[in-house]
Write an enzyme that holds these catalytic residues in place. Structure first.
Site, PDB file in Angstrom:
ATOM      1  N   THR A 158       0.864  -1.184   0.000  1.00  0.00           N
ATOM      2  CA  THR A 158       0.000   0.000   0.000  1.00  0.00           C
ATOM      3  C   THR A 158       0.893   1.223   0.000  1.00  0.00           C
ATOM      4  O   THR A 158       1.948   1.211   0.618  1.00  0.00           O
ATOM      5  CB  THR A 158      -0.845  -0.017   1.286  1.00  0.00           C
ATOM      6  N   GLY A 188     -11.010  -1.738   3.136  1.00  0.00           N
ATOM      7  CA  GLY A 188      -9.937  -1.701   4.137  1.00  0.00           C
ATOM      8  C   GLY A 188      -9.901  -0.378   4.882  1.00  0.00           C
ATOM      9  O   GLY A 188     -10.821   0.439   4.796  1.00  0.00           O
ATOM     10  N   ASP A 189      -8.836  -0.176   5.603  1.00  0.00           N
ATOM     11  CA  ASP A 189      -8.688   1.044   6.401  1.00  0.00           C
ATOM     12  C   ASP A 189      -8.261   2.245   5.566  1.00  0.00           C
ATOM     13  O   ASP A 189      -8.558   3.387   5.922  1.00  0.00           O
ATOM     14  CB  ASP A 189      -7.653   0.829   7.512  1.00  0.00           C
ATOM     15  N   THR A 209      -0.503   1.399   6.760  1.00  0.00           N
ATOM     16  CA  THR A 209      -0.540   0.180   5.953  1.00  0.00           C
ATOM     17  C   THR A 209      -0.593  -1.011   6.893  1.00  0.00           C
ATOM     18  O   THR A 209      -0.091  -0.938   8.006  1.00  0.00           O
ATOM     19  CB  THR A 209       0.692   0.068   5.036  1.00  0.00           C
ATOM     20  N   GLY A 210      -1.219  -2.076   6.438  1.00  0.00           N
ATOM     21  CA  GLY A 210      -1.273  -3.267   7.290  1.00  0.00           C
ATOM     22  C   GLY A 210      -2.618  -3.947   7.189  1.00  0.00           C
ATOM     23  O   GLY A 210      -3.379  -3.709   6.251  1.00  0.00           O
ATOM     24  N   GLY A 212      -5.929  -4.113   7.478  1.00  0.00           N
ATOM     25  CA  GLY A 212      -6.866  -3.004   7.604  1.00  0.00           C
ATOM     26  C   GLY A 212      -7.948  -3.162   8.662  1.00  0.00           C
ATOM     27  O   GLY A 212      -8.336  -2.187   9.305  1.00  0.00           O
TER      28      GLY A 212
HETATM   29  N1  ASP Z   1      -4.260  -1.593   4.734  1.00  0.00           N
HETATM   30  C1  ASP Z   1      -4.607  -2.164   3.475  1.00  0.00           C
HETATM   31  C2  ASP Z   1      -5.969  -2.795   3.566  1.00  0.00           C
HETATM   32  O1  ASP Z   1      -6.261  -3.413   4.582  1.00  0.00           O
HETATM   33  C3  ASP Z   1      -3.667  -3.195   2.970  1.00  0.00           C
HETATM   34  C4  ASP Z   1      -2.205  -2.907   3.110  1.00  0.00           C
HETATM   35  O2  ASP Z   1      -1.824  -1.903   3.675  1.00  0.00           O
HETATM   36  O3  ASP Z   1      -1.423  -3.714   2.621  1.00  0.00           O
HETATM   37  O4  ASP Z   1      -6.708  -2.733   2.625  1.00  0.00           O
END
Ligand code: ASP
Length: 294
Positions: A158, A188-189, A209-210, A212
């Site tokens: 992301t 997602g977040d 990022t992460g 979400g």
């Molecule tokens: N945060 C993003 C989501 O959950 C994904 C990511 O950051 O890799 O959609």
């Protein structure tokens, strides 16, 4: 993200891509441009770069499409724009910007967002533009090996940017394809204002990022900003506040990280993974990109 899984060549490629995104943002600021413009300038090249999970190179949904989310927020006015589930927008961050500029709404989804884009004069692209073999492979492995989205390679990627400009204004933006194998219109977040993206001149600008779902449950971006705004000594406490909120994410079982910038120009990272693609620059000569924790 693990060092063992990345060749030195891959690391160098990511570092070069991060550096050019950083340079693009810095150039806008050098010319006296706004934080919002710098955020967009940093994010759009990463949306075009198939290495990142945003725009071209976005992960695949369960059904085999690339559906993207993005958000942009202006810390001076707390205006914000966000989109989810768009499939034809080459630079989703620019559609988020168009939503914000239009001002009637904050968050548009799917076909409605695409229809709104028709009037915004943005670059469009077909499915072949967004689809890349390694993301397709990740979907196939996720299905074949019954892996979770967090267990297939290249899960993160992301992209986001946070900026403080020479007028002291802050801005944050985030753009993503989401998680491999997402379905049922999962959001997602990243495009949720307050979860993956937030900016307020009184406290900070954050992009996350992460995993979400956890970032939504903690309300990570706004939680960090609120704690900073209410802190008696935000300058000394900024790193600890970011770390504490990321520890909450971890406590619930979530992995990931954040980047933030404060009104005094502190540039902070916090992540609970082995690495996070990141970089920072300022007018005092700071200029760095990094991938792994050490
Ligand atoms: N945060 C993003 C989501 O959950 C994904 C990511 O950051 O890799 O959609």
């Amino acid at each position: 993200m693990q060092r063992e899984r990345m060749t030195p060549d891959q690391q160098a490629e990511y570092q070069a891509a991060l550096q050019s995104a950083l340079d693009a943002g810095a150039q806008v600021l050098k010319e006296g441009g706004s934080a919002l413009d710098a955020v967009k300038a940093a994010i759009t090249p990463m949306e075009d770069d198939p290495r990142f999970n945003a725009g071209r190179g976005s992960v695949f949904t369960w059904e085999g499409a690339n559906e993207m989310d993005a958000a942009l927020m202006d810390g001076a006015t707390r205006k914000a724009g966000a989109v989810t589930g768009v499939r034809t927008i080459r630079h989703p961050i620019l559609l988020a910007d168009a939503v914000m500029q239009d001002g009637r709404h904050v968050f548009l989804s799917g076909l409605g967002a695409e229809e709104f884009a028709n009037g915004a004069g943005l670059d469009r692209a077909g499915p072949d533009w967004f689809a890349t073999p390694r993301r397709k492979d990740a979907l196939e492995r996720l299905k074949a090996e019954q892996l979770s989205a967090l267990d297939v390679d290249y899960k993160y990627g992301t992209v986001g940017a946070v900026v403080r400009d020479s007028h002291g204004n802050l801005a944050a933006g985030t753009s993503t394809g989401g998680l491999t194998g997402k379905r049922w219109g999962r959001i997602g977040d990243a495009p949720i204002i307050g979860a993956g993206t937030y900016a307020d001149n009184r406290s900070c600008a954050v992009s996350a990022t992460g995993a979400g779902e956890y970032f939504i449950r903690v309300g990570v971006a706004q939680e960090i900003c609120t704690r900073l705004r209410l802190s008696e000594d935000p300058v000394s406490n900024a790193q600890t506040i970011a770390d504490d909120v990321m520890a909450e994410v971890k406590g619930l079982g979530g992995t990931g990280g954040v980047i933030l910038v404060t009104p005094t120009g502190q540039t902070i990272y916090s992540f609970n993974t082995q690495g996070m693609y990141r970089g920072r620059a300022n007018s005092d000569g700071l200029n760095e990109v990094a991938i792994f924790k050490d």
